[in-house]
Design an enzyme around this catalytic site. Structure first.
Site, mmCIF file in Angstrom:
data_model
loop_
_atom_site.group_PDB
_atom_site.id
_atom_site.type_symbol
_atom_site.label_atom_id
_atom_site.label_comp_id
_atom_site.label_asym_id
_atom_site.label_seq_id
_atom_site.Cartn_x
_atom_site.Cartn_y
_atom_site.Cartn_z
ATOM 1 N N ASP A 67 4.651 6.881 0.019
ATOM 2 C CA ASP A 67 4.278 7.718 1.153
ATOM 3 C C ASP A 67 5.478 8.082 2.029
ATOM 4 O O ASP A 67 6.579 7.545 1.859
ATOM 5 C CB ASP A 67 3.192 7.035 1.998
ATOM 6 N N ASN A 136 -5.862 -3.336 8.090
ATOM 7 C CA ASN A 136 -7.170 -2.691 7.915
ATOM 8 C C ASN A 136 -7.519 -2.466 6.437
ATOM 9 O O ASN A 136 -8.475 -1.775 6.123
ATOM 10 C CB ASN A 136 -7.215 -1.362 8.682
ATOM 11 N N HIS A 138 -5.597 -0.939 4.170
ATOM 12 C CA HIS A 138 -5.066 0.260 3.525
ATOM 13 C C HIS A 138 -4.020 -0.080 2.472
ATOM 14 O O HIS A 138 -3.370 -1.116 2.521
ATOM 15 C CB HIS A 138 -4.557 1.290 4.555
ATOM 16 N N GLU A 143 -6.108 5.182 4.425
ATOM 17 C CA GLU A 143 -6.830 4.440 5.453
ATOM 18 C C GLU A 143 -8.290 4.230 5.031
ATOM 19 O O GLU A 143 -8.776 4.899 4.120
ATOM 20 C CB GLU A 143 -6.777 5.223 6.770
HETATM 21 P P1 PGA Z 1 3.915 -4.039 6.515
HETATM 22 O O1 PGA Z 1 2.954 -2.828 6.162
HETATM 23 O O2 PGA Z 1 4.562 -4.440 5.235
HETATM 24 O O3 PGA Z 1 4.930 -3.450 7.481
HETATM 25 O O4 PGA Z 1 3.077 -5.096 7.103
HETATM 26 C C1 PGA Z 1 2.159 -2.912 5.017
HETATM 27 C C2 PGA Z 1 1.220 -1.752 4.986
HETATM 28 O O5 PGA Z 1 0.856 -1.237 6.056
HETATM 29 O O6 PGA Z 1 0.835 -1.335 3.890
#
Ligand code: PGA
Length: 262
Positions: A67, A136, A138, A143
Site C-alpha cells: 500500500d 482493528n 486490517h 479496513e
Molecule cells: P504496525 O502496523 O506494524 O505499525 O503496527 C501494522 C498495520 O497497521 O498493518
C-alpha cells in the site's frame, strides 16, 4: 493456518527474516509482497544483515508493496516509498526496476490501481506475502468492511488507523485520509502468507483473526481460508489465543537449527 508463538519482538523478527531468506535462497527470482509499519522493521534489519554478512542475494528478487498513502510523493518522509528505501532497498542489491509500490500521486487513481493489479498478475503473483495486522484487524489498508473480493483499490482510512499512524507525521491532521492498497483478493492470491504481530495492542485482533468467525469486519480472518498461512506472534500479541488452531511446534532439531542461524 499455523501459529508460531515466540518470546518477543526480536525473536519474531529473526524468525520472519529466516522465512523470507529461505524463500529467496530457494527461489532467487522470488516475488515478495512487502509490508510497512513498525512491525516488520526488525525483520528488514535482519535481512540487511543477512545480505551484508552472508551475501543473501536480492539481485533477481521482485517486490510488490501492499500500500501507499494517497497524495504522498515518494520523497515524503512518511510515504511508504521512503520507508522502504530507508529501511531495506538502499541497503541491499535489489534492482530498482524490480520494485513496485503503488503511486500515491497518480492523477488517475483508478487506472493506477488497475495497472498495479495487472503488474502483479503479469509477474506471476506473489510467492510470499508479508503482512502486519492493524489493531482493528486490517491487512494492508483494507479496513473492516472491505469486500473480500477486492483488488487494488483506493480506501478511506478509519479514525483508529489515522490515530495509530499519526506517530509518523508532525500531527494527526497531516495523516492522509485515503490510501491505495492491494485488496483482500490480491493478498489471498499469494502462494504463501506470513503475518507478524507483536505487542498487547494487537492481541484482540490476532485472536479475532485466528479464532473468530470469518467476517469482513475482521479483514485478517479471511486468512483462515488460505491454504498456506503462518502467523508469527509474540507472547503479548498471543495472549487472547485459546489454542484452537494448528500450533507450529518446533522439534529439537529445528530449535538447534534456529540457534545456529542466529
Ligand atoms: P504496525 O502496523 O506494524 O505499525 O503496527 C501494522 C498495520 O497497521 O498493518
Amino acid at each position: 493456518m499455523k501459529v508460531k508463538i515466540v518470546e518477543d519482538y526480536a525473536e519474531m523478527s529473526r524468525d520472519a527474516a529466516e522465512v523470507v531468506a529461505a524463500m529467496v535462497r530457494q527461489k532467487p527470482n522470488a516475488i515478495l509482497g512487502l509490508a510497512t509499519g513498525s512491525t516488520p522493521l526488525g525483520m528488514y534489519q535482519k535481512l540487511v544483515q543477512l545480505h551484508r554478512e552472508e551475501g543473501l542475494d536480492f539481485s533477481r528478487v521482485i517486490t510488490f508493496n501492499l500500500d501507499e498513502y494517497y497524495g504522498l510523493a515518494p520523497d515524503h518522509p512518511a510515504s511508504y516509498h521512503y520507508y522502504m528505501w530507508e529501511n531495506l532497498f538502499r541497503h541491499i542489491n535489489i534492482r530498482p526496476e524490480n520494485i513496485h509500490i503503488p503511486d500515491g500521486t497518480a492523477a488517475d487513481v483508478e487506472k493506477e490501481c488497475k495497472n498495479y493489479e495487472a503488474r502483479i498478475r503479469k509477474a506471476g503473483y506473489i510467492d510470499l506475502q508479508v503482512l502486519g495486522i492493524g489493531a482493528n484487524g486490517h491487512i494492508g489498508f483494507n479496513e473492516p468492511g472491505t469486500d473480500f473480493g477486492s483488488e487494488t483499490h483506493l480506501i478511506e482510512l478509519t479514525e483508529t488507523t489515522i490515530q495509530a499512524n499519526a506517530r509518523f507525521f508532525a500531527s494527526e491532521k497531516d495523516v492522509p485520509r485515503q490510501a491505495l492498497s492491494m485488496g483482500i483478493k490480491s493478498i489471498m492470491r499469494s502462494r504463501h502468507i506470513l503475518l507478524l504481530a507483536s505487542g498487547e495492542a494487537k492481541a484482540e485482533a490476532v485472536a479475532a483473526a485466528v479464532e473468530g468467525p470469518v467476517t469482513q469486519m475482521v479483514p485478517a480472518s479471511i486468512l483462515q481460508l488460505h491454504p498456506d498461512v503462518t502467523f508469527i506472534v509474540d507472547q503479548a500479541a498471543a495472549q487472547y489465543l485459546t489454542g484452537s488452531f494448528d500450533v507450529l511446534l518446533q522439534n529439537e532439531k529445528n530449535a538447534e537449527y534456529d540457534k545456529a542461524n542466529r
